[in-house]
Motif scaffolding. Structure first.
Motif, short mmCIF file in Angstrom:
data_model
loop_
_atom_site.label_atom_id
_atom_site.label_comp_id
_atom_site.label_asym_id
_atom_site.label_seq_id
_atom_site.Cartn_x
_atom_site.Cartn_y
_atom_site.Cartn_z
N ARG A 278 0.84 -1.21 0.00
CA ARG A 278 0.00 0.00 0.00
C ARG A 278 0.87 1.26 0.00
NH1 ARG A 278 -3.12 -2.89 3.77
NH2 ARG A 278 -2.17 -1.73 5.48
N LEU A 279 1.91 1.25 0.84
CA LEU A 279 2.79 2.42 0.91
C LEU A 279 3.59 2.60 -0.37
CD1 LEU A 279 4.04 2.04 4.59
CD2 LEU A 279 2.51 3.81 3.71
N ARG A 280 3.96 1.49 -0.99
CA ARG A 280 4.68 1.57 -2.26
C ARG A 280 3.79 2.20 -3.34
NH1 ARG A 280 6.42 -3.58 -2.87
NH2 ARG A 280 8.55 -3.15 -2.23
N GLN A 281 2.51 1.80 -3.35
CA GLN A 281 1.58 2.39 -4.32
C GLN A 281 1.34 3.86 -4.02
OE1 GLN A 281 -1.90 -0.09 -4.20
NE2 GLN A 281 -0.85 -1.86 -5.07
N GLN A 282 1.35 4.22 -2.73
CA GLN A 282 1.08 5.60 -2.35
C GLN A 282 2.26 6.52 -2.65
OE1 GLN A 282 -0.13 5.99 1.75
NE2 GLN A 282 -0.06 8.21 1.72
N GLU B 99 10.09 5.60 -4.87
CA GLU B 99 11.04 6.12 -3.88
C GLU B 99 10.89 5.43 -2.52
OE1 GLU B 99 13.33 8.16 -4.89
OE2 GLU B 99 12.39 8.13 -6.86
N PHE B 100 9.76 4.73 -2.32
CA PHE B 100 9.52 4.13 -1.00
C PHE B 100 10.47 2.95 -0.76
CE2 PHE B 100 7.37 0.84 1.54
CZ PHE B 100 7.33 1.52 2.74
N ASP B 101 11.07 2.94 0.42
CA ASP B 101 11.98 1.86 0.81
C ASP B 101 11.35 1.07 1.95
OD1 ASP B 101 14.00 0.18 1.54
OD2 ASP B 101 15.49 1.73 1.96
N PRO B 102 11.03 -0.22 1.73
CA PRO B 102 10.37 -1.01 2.78
C PRO B 102 11.19 -1.18 4.05
CG PRO B 102 10.94 -2.39 0.89
CD PRO B 102 11.23 -0.98 0.49
N THR C 90 13.43 -9.71 0.67
CA THR C 90 13.02 -10.07 2.03
C THR C 90 11.53 -10.39 2.04
OG1 THR C 90 12.41 -7.85 2.74
CG2 THR C 90 14.74 -8.44 2.88
N ARG C 91 11.06 -10.77 3.20
CA ARG C 91 9.63 -11.04 3.33
C ARG C 91 8.79 -9.77 3.16
NH1 ARG C 91 8.25 -16.13 5.46
NH2 ARG C 91 10.05 -17.37 6.12
N ALA C 92 9.44 -8.62 3.24
CA ALA C 92 8.74 -7.36 2.99
C ALA C 92 8.82 -6.94 1.53
CB ALA C 92 9.34 -6.26 3.87
N GLY C 93 9.51 -7.73 0.69
CA GLY C 93 9.61 -7.41 -0.72
C GLY C 93 10.89 -6.64 -1.02
N THR D 47 5.01 -9.40 -5.80
CA THR D 47 3.75 -9.15 -5.11
C THR D 47 3.68 -10.02 -3.86
OG1 THR D 47 2.57 -10.88 -6.30
CG2 THR D 47 2.64 -8.69 -7.32
N PRO D 48 2.73 -9.76 -2.95
CA PRO D 48 2.61 -10.60 -1.75
C PRO D 48 2.51 -12.09 -2.05
CG PRO D 48 1.30 -8.62 -1.49
CD PRO D 48 1.84 -8.58 -2.89
N ARG D 49 1.80 -12.47 -3.12
CA ARG D 49 1.68 -13.90 -3.44
C ARG D 49 3.02 -14.48 -3.87
NH1 ARG D 49 -2.42 -15.66 -7.63
NH2 ARG D 49 -1.76 -17.71 -6.87
N VAL D 50 3.79 -13.72 -4.65
CA VAL D 50 5.10 -14.20 -5.10
C VAL D 50 6.05 -14.33 -3.90
CG1 VAL D 50 7.11 -13.67 -6.53
CG2 VAL D 50 4.81 -13.24 -7.41
#
Length: 643
Positions: free
Chosen positions: A65-69, A73-76, A429-432, A444-447
């Motif tokens: 969601r934050l990546r889409q928002q 530039e968003f870093d998990p 990572t588990r956060a992508g 994506t979360p499924r991958v």
């Protein structure tokens, strides 16, 4: 002892049966399983466990969601902190408690409301219209059936209804608003004297023992998360489309069969007079409408004048009731049915809709037209290429799925067969991973879930072919797996030393600042003070919040005086409060904007209070201390104190 057990095993089995069997009799197998799950749960809501897997899924969804928002530039990694993990779990707990509250409230979301919401989601739009194909592809990419997805949307809408009721009930008393205005307008003239950390760094000695001790106490801070290096293949329809030529005969045939798509539908222009019931009195409104109808029937040329005087439609009354051109589907059905049955210049009878009573006059008709083939040729060729690509994709997708599954030890057979290029990505990572500019999000979360499954990590097998978007499949394979690990001391020693030196220098700066403040309170001096500036809560002029509060708390009749405060990352800041001033009064527009902002803050506070009530009402319990919200506050305070 084991001989004794063997010799008495019949008695022992009877004893165990007496202990275990009643738990199944009274609680059932399901209850027994729930007990076992709860024991290892991160948290519970009404006794129902939240597992590690649910937490990880929630964490990935939040990252997405934050990546889409925020975009590429968003870093998990910013969420991979104790505070970030606690916030994810807290959000999951609140969502679960809210879901329980919804179950109690018996709120209903109608099919019509659900259709309305889904039809406005940008991801489901094509040419500004709802696309069933896009919708189906999106749902499939989430790994759900349509009924499952729609039930999830219904649940979210019911939660929104509850929260909206809380927000809409918020009020801001006028006296409170006026008092806040006065506080915000307060001003102080100040001069500042900074005591900077940099001046004390040479005196901040840190030993190797202190570095080692800090490392042992804060091991978690130096932990690298579990990650994998992967190879992956992407199959999509766009890559298969290419620039293949399209036969002229196919273009003409498609045009003839789909002329309706390239037509401009009939448009109608109308004016109307709208009479709305006042206080719910429909009978009185209808009488007014009948009187207006009689007037326009007697003098059709006065329609615009009567509309300006009597119509309650704020958007059209000033234009004499003119609604402009509209096509079918743009007006409510009773209005549309009548408007499209009238002849040009004709006036309707009274038409009732949910808005009130209408009198309609049709003023102009634009007949339907069909664009010539030359105008739409490029569009048709693109459409035919897309259809061809989709057909090829359907065939290739089956091969892709079979090859990645049947030859699961490598992606090369599928890549060679379909002419695809194997790509790679490290540090997944588990956060992508951080999104990359102008590239689709593959992980994506499924991958991610498939990549961190036992089969992918342990056996190094390809993941199944996973749909990550419309006509887009991906299969990935773990090349290297790295468990979560703590970075060695030698690798982080310099960072720790620098941090401890900053903390020690901050302590020295604070001590020096407090001593200097005490001297100035006894013996005021201008030495080192900056030129005066005027600060207020509305215009802090860069003043740190803690010091600004100290400055504005000073009494106007006790000035001049000195105050001081720690400033994180800088040192200690002393301010001489010279004089108190009154700020300029706000304009009505500024005051209204201020009231709206305050109302939003009050609503947020009400929402927070409601959330706390939900947690209490539904027995929210966090079993892992490091994931509790309140556990983060002392840690943050401790870090601030040592900086």
């Amino acid at each position: 002892m084991f001989d004794s057990i063997r010799s008495h095993r019949r008695w022992l089995m009877f004893f165990m049966l007496v202990l275990i069997f009643p738990s199944f009799v009274f609680f059932g197998i399901q209850g027994y399983n729930r007990f076992m799950e709860t024991e290892g749960a991160l948290a519970t809501v009404d006794g129902t466990p939240i597992t590690q897997r649910e937490f990880e899924i929630a964490q990935r969804e939040r990252v997405e969601r934050l990546r889409q928002q925020f975009g590429p530039e968003f870093d998990p990694k910013v969420l991979d902190t104790p505070e970030g993990r606690a916030a994810v779990l807290d959000g999951l707990l609140l969502d679960r408690a809210l879901a329980r509250e919804v179950e109690r409230s018996n709120l209903i979301v109608t099919n019509e409301r659900l259709r309305q919401v889904l039809s406005t989601v940008p991801a489901f739009q094509e040419d500004n219209k709802f696309s069933l194909e896009r919708y189906k592809a999106y749902v499939a990419a989430q790994g759900m059936t349509q009924p499952q997805f729609e039930e999830r949307v219904r649940a979210d809408l019911r939660k929104q209804m509850l929260l909206q009721a809380v927000l809409e009930s918020t009020i801001l008393p006028a006296q409170v608003g006026e008092r806040i205005d006065r506080v915000l307008l307060e001003q102080r003239e100040v001069r500042v004297l900074p005591i900077r950390i940099e001046a004390f760094l040479p005196k901040a000695g840190v030993t190797d023992a202190q570095v080692a001790e800090f490392y042992e106490k804060h091991t978690k801070e130096f932990e690298t998360p579990e990650n994998v290096k992967v190879e992956y293949l992407v199959l999509n329809a766009e890559a298969l489309a290419g620039d293949a030529p399209v036969a002229e005969a196919d273009v003409k045939t498609y045009y003839e069969q789909n002329k309706g798509r390239y037509g401009v539908e009939e448009q109608r222009r109308a004016s109307h007079i709208l009479i709305t019931p006042e206080g719910g009195d429909k009978a009185a409104a209808r009488k007014k409408a009948e009187a207006a109808l009689a007037a326009v029937k007697a003098n059709p040329g006065d329609f615009a004048k009567i509309a300006k005087e009597q119509s309650k439609d704020p958007g059209s009354a000033a234009q004499g009731g003119d609604l402009g051109f509209f096509g079918k589907g743009m007006m409510v059905k009773p209005f549309e049915d009548v408007a499209f049955s009238l002849k040009q210049g004709e006036i309707s009878g009274i038409v009732e809709t949910d808005f009130g009573y209408h009198i309609i006059r049709l003023t102009e008709i634009k007949p339907a037209e069909v664009k010539p083939l030359a105008d739409v040729r490029a569009e048709i060729e693109r459409e035919l290429r897309t259809q061809q690509a989709q057909k090829r994709f359907a065939e290739a997708a089956e091969q892709f799925t079979n090859l990645t599954y049947e030859q699961a030890d490598s992606l090369k057979p599928a890549a060679d067969k379909l002419g695809l290029k194997i790509a790679s990505q490290d540090n997944v990572t588990r956060a992508g991973i951080p999104a990359r500019p102008n590239q689709p999000q593959v992980f994506t979360p499924r991958v991610i879930e498939a990549l961190f499954s036992d089969d992918a990590v342990t056996n190094r097998r390809n993941t199944q072919a996973i749909e990550i978007g419309p006509n887009t499949l991906v299969s990935a394979r773990v090349v290297e797996h790295r468990p979560a690990a703590v970075r060695p001391l030698d690798e982080v020693k310099a960072l720790i030393r620098q941090r401890l030196e900053q903390q020690e220098a901050a302590k020295l700066a604070r001590s020096a600042g407090e001593a200097r403040l005490a001297e100035l309170l006894k013996q005021p001096s201008d030495a080192g003070l900056s030129p005066p500036i005027t600060v207020s809560r509305r215009a802090p002029q860069g003043m740190p919040p803690a010091l600004l509060n100290e400055i504005l708390r000073t009494r106007a009749d006790k000035l001049p005086t000195f105050v001081g405060s720690d400033v994180e990352g800088m040192g200690y800041l002393i301010a001489e409060v010279v004089a108190a001033k009154e700020g300029a009064a706000q304009t009505p527009a500024q005051r209204d904007a201020e009231r709206r902002a305050l109302l939003r803050q009050a609503a947020a506070a009400d929402e927070g209070a409601y959330a706390e009530g939900l947690r209490s009402r539904h027995g929210v319990k966090v079993n892992r201390p490091e994931l509790r919200r309140d556990a983060q506050k002392p840690a943050a305070a401790e870090n601030a104190a040592t900086k």
